[in-house]
Design an enzyme around this catalytic site. Structure first.
Site, short mmCIF file in Angstrom:
data_model
loop_
_atom_site.label_atom_id
_atom_site.label_comp_id
_atom_site.label_asym_id
_atom_site.label_seq_id
_atom_site.Cartn_x
_atom_site.Cartn_y
_atom_site.Cartn_z
CG LEU A 55 18.88 45.02 43.97
CD1 LEU A 55 20.18 44.49 44.58
CD2 LEU A 55 19.03 46.47 43.60
CG LEU A 57 21.38 40.90 41.29
CD1 LEU A 57 21.52 39.60 42.07
CD2 LEU A 57 22.20 42.01 41.98
N GLY A 121 19.22 19.94 39.26
CA GLY A 121 18.67 18.83 40.04
C GLY A 121 17.61 19.34 40.98
CG HIS A 122 14.12 19.78 41.24
ND1 HIS A 122 13.99 21.05 41.76
CD2 HIS A 122 13.85 19.89 39.91
CE1 HIS A 122 13.64 21.89 40.80
NE2 HIS A 122 13.56 21.21 39.67
CG ASP A 123 14.21 16.55 48.17
OD1 ASP A 123 14.33 17.13 49.27
OD2 ASP A 123 14.03 15.32 48.08
CG ASN A 125 17.43 14.86 40.55
OD1 ASN A 125 16.84 15.91 40.39
ND2 ASN A 125 17.14 13.77 39.85
CE1 TYR A 126 20.65 18.67 43.44
CE2 TYR A 126 18.85 19.54 44.76
CZ TYR A 126 19.69 19.62 43.66
OH TYR A 126 19.55 20.68 42.79
CG ASP A 152 14.15 21.03 48.24
OD1 ASP A 152 15.27 20.93 47.70
OD2 ASP A 152 13.10 21.10 47.59
#
Length: 380
Positions: A55, A57, A121-123, A125-126, A152
């Site tokens: 699709l 969007l 961010g990525h894993d 950072n979290y 993740d």
């Protein structure tokens, strides 16, 4: 299967959202991934058992197609930063007005609110701001992320799937859907609840505690052939069997929990483990309660006798190995698909026909660029 009959719309993303969709698909849900129209790149390798609809969007007609799909679906999984879906006209206030029973799962890194909610961010950072990363790694070394598994997948996709299943169960009583704010910071922290609730086990520096490679009885050791053995002999009765296998006795060593002696005890264990190959150590410890096992590579794991006996891996069409769905349910087990991954837009016409679009409507939507029938080959 346990989730047969559940219809899921998954907006294409990376890692956590696709993993959530994979779990639902493996256990019977019909998952349709919504890909970007006109793109030949499909970065999602966690797509077994899913269908793909392409699709646009950014096109109002593409937005209308997704709204119509969600009216007939049970679950929506969206992986965008807070506010993106609202700007597209696809926020929960709109989609859940169309379908009050919709489970609207929002999978982000930092959550739907807060000063970091608009940051990339990525894993790593979290889990960094969750506090969990500070506990991972060896003494006198930098914190080490466990690749991107904790944020993740454990704290992200798995927790999101749990939220979806709980919301589906609650809906059987209320008849109402709800919004799930699944985010990797709080998810990683929840997975780490044991660490938060047992501070006495982690009251020394990183890599100096019982469970973080500080203790010689919970460590990996290199073998003569350059492979490794994993040791987890925490309880006294298991530790006694470890010592027996190593040819040692309690009398010739300091007490197991003598923290000041841990470095010298590790050196002793390292010396002994380096004297035999991994296979030789397996002959010593397999079948015992010493809590000693080989560290297998991903090529070796599917062929280990224990894993083979339980059919723990699937062989895909290319001869590669994939883990089977877990946990194993006795009556309605998950069945992971081993066929080819869907190409971008491969099932667009099929899904739209199921949704109630006529041939003429589909043709007009293709012509205006709102949908893509998937003639473009995937890069996978």
């Amino acid at each position: 299967m346990a989730l047969r009959g559940v219809k899921v719309v998954e907006l294409a993303g990376l890692a956590p959202a696709p993993f959530c969709g994979l779990i639902l698909s493996d256990f019977g849900a019909k998952v349709t991934r919504v890909d970007k129209a006109g793109s030949s790149i499909v970065p999602d390798g966690l797509a077994r058992g899913k269908r793909s609809l392409a699709l646009n969007l950014k096109h109002k007609e593409g937005v209308a197609v997704l709204r119509r799909m969600c009216q007939q679906s049970d679950v929506l999984i969206e992986p965008f930063r807070a506010g993106v879906m609202e700007r597209l006209g696809l926020g929960p206030d709109i989609l859940m007005k169309d379908n009050p029973g919709l489970i609207y799962a929002r999978m982000t890194g930092f959550g739907q609110s807060g000063p970091f909610s608009q940051m990339a961010g990525h894993d790593i950072n979290y889990i960094a701001i969750s506090g969990m990363l500070s506990r991972l790694g060896r003494k006198h070394e930098n914190p080490v992320p466990p690749v991107n598994l904790l944020g993740d997948f454990a704290g992200g996709g798995l927790i999101c799937a749990l939220g979806v299943v709980m919301a589906l169960f609650e809906r059987t009583m209320s008849g109402k859907g709800q919004v799930i704010d699944a985010n990797m910071v709080e998810g990683a922290n929840y997975v780490g609840s044991f660490v938060w609730h047992t501070p006495f086990l982690f009251n020394h520096g990183r890599g100096e505690n019982l469970l973080d490679t500080g203790a010689p009885c919970y460590e990996t050791y290199k073998t003569k052939d350059g492979k490794y053995m994993a040791v987890g002999a925490l309880e006294p009765q298991f530790y006694a069997q470890l010592l027996e296998g190593l040819g040692l006795t309690n009398e010739e060593l300091p007490h197991q929990m003598s923290r000041e002696s841990w470095p010298s005890m590790k050196e002793k264990f390292e010396q002994i483990f380096s004297s035999k190959t991994q296979a030789e150590w397996c002959e010593v410890f397999d079948g015992t309660d010493a809590c000693v096992t080989p560290v297998l590579t991903m090529d070796e794991a599917p062929n280990h006798p224990h894993n083979k006996s339980r059919d723990s891996f699937l062989t895909n069409q290319d001869g590669g190995m994939q883990p089977c769905p877990a946990p194993l349910l006795s009556r309605t087990p998950g069945i992971g698909g081993v066929g080819p991954l869907p190409r971008n837009g491969q099932h667009t016409k099929e899904v739209m026909t199921e949704t109630g679009f006529s041939e003429d409507e589909i043709k007009k939507l293709v012509e205006c660029g709102a949908v893509d029938l998937g003639q473009v080959k995937s890069a996978l």
